[in-house]
Design an enzyme around this catalytic site. Structure first.
Site, mmCIF file in Angstrom:
data_model
loop_
_atom_site.group_PDB
_atom_site.id
_atom_site.type_symbol
_atom_site.label_atom_id
_atom_site.label_comp_id
_atom_site.label_asym_id
_atom_site.label_seq_id
_atom_site.Cartn_x
_atom_site.Cartn_y
_atom_site.Cartn_z
ATOM 1 N N PHE B 114 60.371 64.809 62.596
ATOM 2 C CA PHE B 114 60.582 63.478 62.037
ATOM 3 C C PHE B 114 61.605 62.744 62.909
ATOM 4 O O PHE B 114 62.644 63.313 63.269
ATOM 5 C CB PHE B 114 61.086 63.590 60.598
ATOM 6 C CG PHE B 114 61.114 62.266 59.898
ATOM 7 C CD1 PHE B 114 59.934 61.578 59.644
ATOM 8 C CD2 PHE B 114 62.307 61.701 59.502
ATOM 9 C CE1 PHE B 114 59.953 60.335 59.011
ATOM 10 C CE2 PHE B 114 62.335 60.457 58.870
ATOM 11 C CZ PHE B 114 61.154 59.778 58.625
ATOM 12 N N ASP B 185 63.644 72.056 59.122
ATOM 13 C CA ASP B 185 63.563 70.940 58.178
ATOM 14 C C ASP B 185 62.359 71.209 57.274
ATOM 15 O O ASP B 185 61.217 71.305 57.751
ATOM 16 C CB ASP B 185 63.402 69.642 58.972
ATOM 17 C CG ASP B 185 63.284 68.407 58.086
ATOM 18 O OD1 ASP B 185 62.917 68.549 56.894
ATOM 19 O OD2 ASP B 185 63.544 67.299 58.585
ATOM 20 N N TYR B 210 62.766 64.195 47.279
ATOM 21 C CA TYR B 210 62.005 63.105 46.645
ATOM 22 C C TYR B 210 60.518 63.153 46.960
ATOM 23 O O TYR B 210 59.768 62.301 46.488
ATOM 24 C CB TYR B 210 62.604 61.735 47.003
ATOM 25 C CG TYR B 210 62.873 61.494 48.473
ATOM 26 C CD1 TYR B 210 61.830 61.276 49.358
ATOM 27 C CD2 TYR B 210 64.172 61.491 48.960
ATOM 28 C CE1 TYR B 210 62.077 61.054 50.699
ATOM 29 C CE2 TYR B 210 64.423 61.274 50.299
ATOM 30 C CZ TYR B 210 63.379 61.054 51.169
ATOM 31 O OH TYR B 210 63.626 60.836 52.495
ATOM 32 N N LYS B 211 60.118 64.127 47.768
ATOM 33 C CA LYS B 211 58.692 64.260 48.069
ATOM 34 C C LYS B 211 58.067 65.215 47.052
ATOM 35 O O LYS B 211 57.811 64.841 45.915
ATOM 36 C CB LYS B 211 58.523 64.757 49.505
ATOM 37 C CG LYS B 211 59.053 63.773 50.557
ATOM 38 C CD LYS B 211 58.896 64.348 51.962
ATOM 39 C CE LYS B 211 59.492 63.415 53.003
ATOM 40 N NZ LYS B 211 58.728 62.173 53.163
ATOM 41 N N ARG B 357 47.509 59.198 55.951
ATOM 42 C CA ARG B 357 47.980 60.456 55.335
ATOM 43 C C ARG B 357 47.593 60.510 53.856
ATOM 44 O O ARG B 357 47.722 59.518 53.136
ATOM 45 C CB ARG B 357 49.517 60.543 55.361
ATOM 46 C CG ARG B 357 50.175 60.523 56.680
ATOM 47 C CD ARG B 357 51.628 61.032 56.585
ATOM 48 N NE ARG B 357 52.436 60.326 55.588
ATOM 49 C CZ ARG B 357 53.723 60.583 55.360
ATOM 50 N NH1 ARG B 357 54.343 61.544 56.052
ATOM 51 N NH2 ARG B 357 54.402 59.915 54.451
#
Lengths: 398, 398
Positions: B114, B185, B210-211, B357
């Site tokens: 990321f 990560d 939060y995912k 996605r």
């Protein structure tokens, strides 16, 4: 006086039966927060989910609320942003300041600064592993230690223990005369008294929002950078939301223009929403009124304690201009005395080694709370009713 | 299979009329969060105010919730803490890793990481101003670049664009053979698939909540450090709540034992409370069941799109072991196609330059959502109904 403090008080949910003199540690719940959070949860997160970032304006909250806070500290729109914690914001300002003065080897601060600010400087120096030194002097000696080998002067305007207030404008001007970059921590200033960051020309100011700004436990911190230097800052914490085009997902960091480069990661929207609601009260407050009222109430507490409890030593400067919006006293049994007070519904707090702190927050406290505090404190001292084992048991947070 | 996914689905408030395939960006609202937040606001902040830090257990939330997350990623109790954002946690791990390998000059990562992770490394290197280099290679070339001049290997297990999954255990072992400190990560792993951080012996792991963990917009991040190295970490971000005795207010930083030294400032309690409620669902979930179900649903999407929309190119590895819990496709008109999908109630997202996605999150999606996505996508492609100006207008967050 144009501010209606009876009205502002009605906006807060105050703990029942309590004289809450600890708003300098955690402001009480503004009533508006509950409804706002419910909206953020049900109507935004619940109905929009990912769409909330655009449709509910979440992504813009750090800038929009930064402007609201800017209005309270004398910062122009577009010069304040929000996020993270105060310690992180201190680190960002410090690392930027050091980079701005590469030939200089001292970070100057004082023993009245909040320990986390000093710790962050120590951690930064350790990580950089260069010839840098944190110099911590007594508050009254700061001016004498300004010199051309100081890269940055980092101070908290109002001492978290004693409530002593630095002369921010004068010290900033003196520091600038030596080419020093200044960083002011406004944790005990923002929402407590008039601040003019632009007027005093400091390069950086940082602060938290959960004290006098009532954003709730763990509310986001803020950072200001003077507009003429903001575009030159090389962020140590180069997070994607401080990138010029975060959603281009470029491989290399390019800082956003201005203060936006001080954003790091995804903003804490629930905390931001609470802050947003909490800030509404300020639309009805004149900061000069607030300051005058706080000093009046502070005097009342100082005079009351002096008359009723001579064994408590005033730790706060008597002179109004030299103090912030809290009043502190010293006593060797300070911890136990504070626990005894809290047990009887007068909530202040204790700071090691011997400080009893009382926050003076006119938005929701008045003469009644001050008089009650004096009366109960006086009774506790007269009977020595703090002298019990249960008042000496330390809590995790004291 | 022991997990009842119809039941887990009932725990979420899903946007009405929407097939929500974007839980890999922001998980939907768990119904329990609303009540929990109301309690945190009214009964804790409202009634206890400052007392909440002790009486409501706020101060212990980073450790307590760290343990709850630890249970989902194979970390022992007391080895995970929470706070800040993922970018900050990356910085903490990176600066610690560099200090652990002082003679080495490379930070190795890959182009599938990321961007914020890469940016944080760039910012750190710039601030340190030493002979350090960030080396970014193609994901398949990572192993060939392991060597004794690499201080740390920093990778995201599951690629945020393609969903390609690294072999975390094998790469960690290979890196360790060269004495390299590893940082994983887990943003797209925690709550998405079985993870075993202790088993693979990585020194550090970080992630967001939060995912797949559904903590809400801006929920706190987590960091794990292997217990045998934790006490040796010198924190760059030396905040007071990572101090051994924060409320002693000592002038010098002394890190707390173990992972607690990775705490920095005051924890965001409202976000933490939301996370706490969101984690309850995991008490009823077996991670192997979840993984099996996600792969099954992913296959269904891959097969459906292959049959109905041959012009979309699968970007995710077909082999189950090599992918995470999302399925991605490439198309030059990807942005407009995704906007057209969202307009018809199929919510995935777009990642530059050309990736569509779809998050596969069995806690609350099933065959119905997958089939609907395939059907609508197929219709949009057949009619080219994405070819409209309004679908090409870029949002702030895309």
């Amino acid at each position: 006086m144009t501010t209606d403090f009876a009205r502002t008080r009605s906006y807060f949910e105050l703990p029942e039966g309590v004289a809450y003199l600890d708003g300098n540690s955690l402001g009480p719940l503004p009533k508006a927060v509950t409804g706002t959070l419910d909206t953020t949860l049900r109507k935004e997160w619940g109905r929009m989910a990912i769409g909330g970032w655009n449709r509910a304006g979440w992504m813009e909250m750090p800038a929009r609320l930064g402007d609201r806070i800017g209005a309270l500290i004398g910062a122009a729109p577009g010069t304040v942003t929000l996020g993270d914690t105060l310690s992180i914001k201190v680190y960002q300002a410090l690392s930027a300041a050091i980079q701005m003065r590469p030939g200089r080897r001292k970070i100057l601060s004082d023993s009245g600064n909040f320990p986390s600010d000093l710790y962050m400087a120590q951690g930064l120096i350790d990580a950089l592993d260069r010839d840098l030194e944190l110099v911590v002097v007594d508050p009254e000696d700061v001016r004498d230690h300004l010199s051309e080998d100081v890269a940055t002067l980092m101070l908290t305007e109002v001492d978290y223990r004693t409530g002593r207030r630095h002369d921010m404008a004068a010290l900033t001007e003196a520091a600038h005369a030596d080419g020093i970059v200044t960083i002011w921590d406004l944790a005990h200033s923002a929402g407590a008294l008039p601040v003019d960051v632009a007027g005093c020309k400091t390069e950086f100011a940082v602060g938290c929002t959960y004290k006098y700004l009532n954003s709730g436990p763990g509310g986001p911190a803020f950072i200001y950078a003077r507009p003429d230097i903001a575009d030159g800052i090389r962020p140590a914490l180069a997070g994607w939301l401080g990138h010029d085009a975060p959603f281009a997902f470029e491989p290399d960091y390019r800082p956003a223009p201005g203060i936006a480069r001080m954003r790091v990661g995804t903003p804490p929207i629930l905390q931001m929403a609470a802050l947003d609601a909490a800030l509404d009260v300020w639309d009805e407050v004149d900061m000069d009124d607030l300051r005058a009222r706080a000093l009046e109430l502070g005097d009342r507490l100082i005079d009351g304690v002096a008359a009723a409890c001579p064994e408590l030593v005033l730790a706060t400067p008597r002179e109004p201009a030299r103090r912030g919006s809290q009043v502190s006293f010293r006593h060797p049994e300070g911890y136990a005395i504070m626990q005894a007070l809290i047990a009887r519904g007068v909530v202040g707090d204790f700071r090691a080694p011997d400080i009893l702190r009382f926050g003076i927050t006119p938005l929701y406290i008045g003469e009644g709370e001050i008089d009650r505090a004096v009366e109960i404190l006086s009774d506790i001292m007269a009977r020595k009713s703090y002298d019990r084992p249960e008042f000496r048991t330390r809590n995790a947070v004291t």
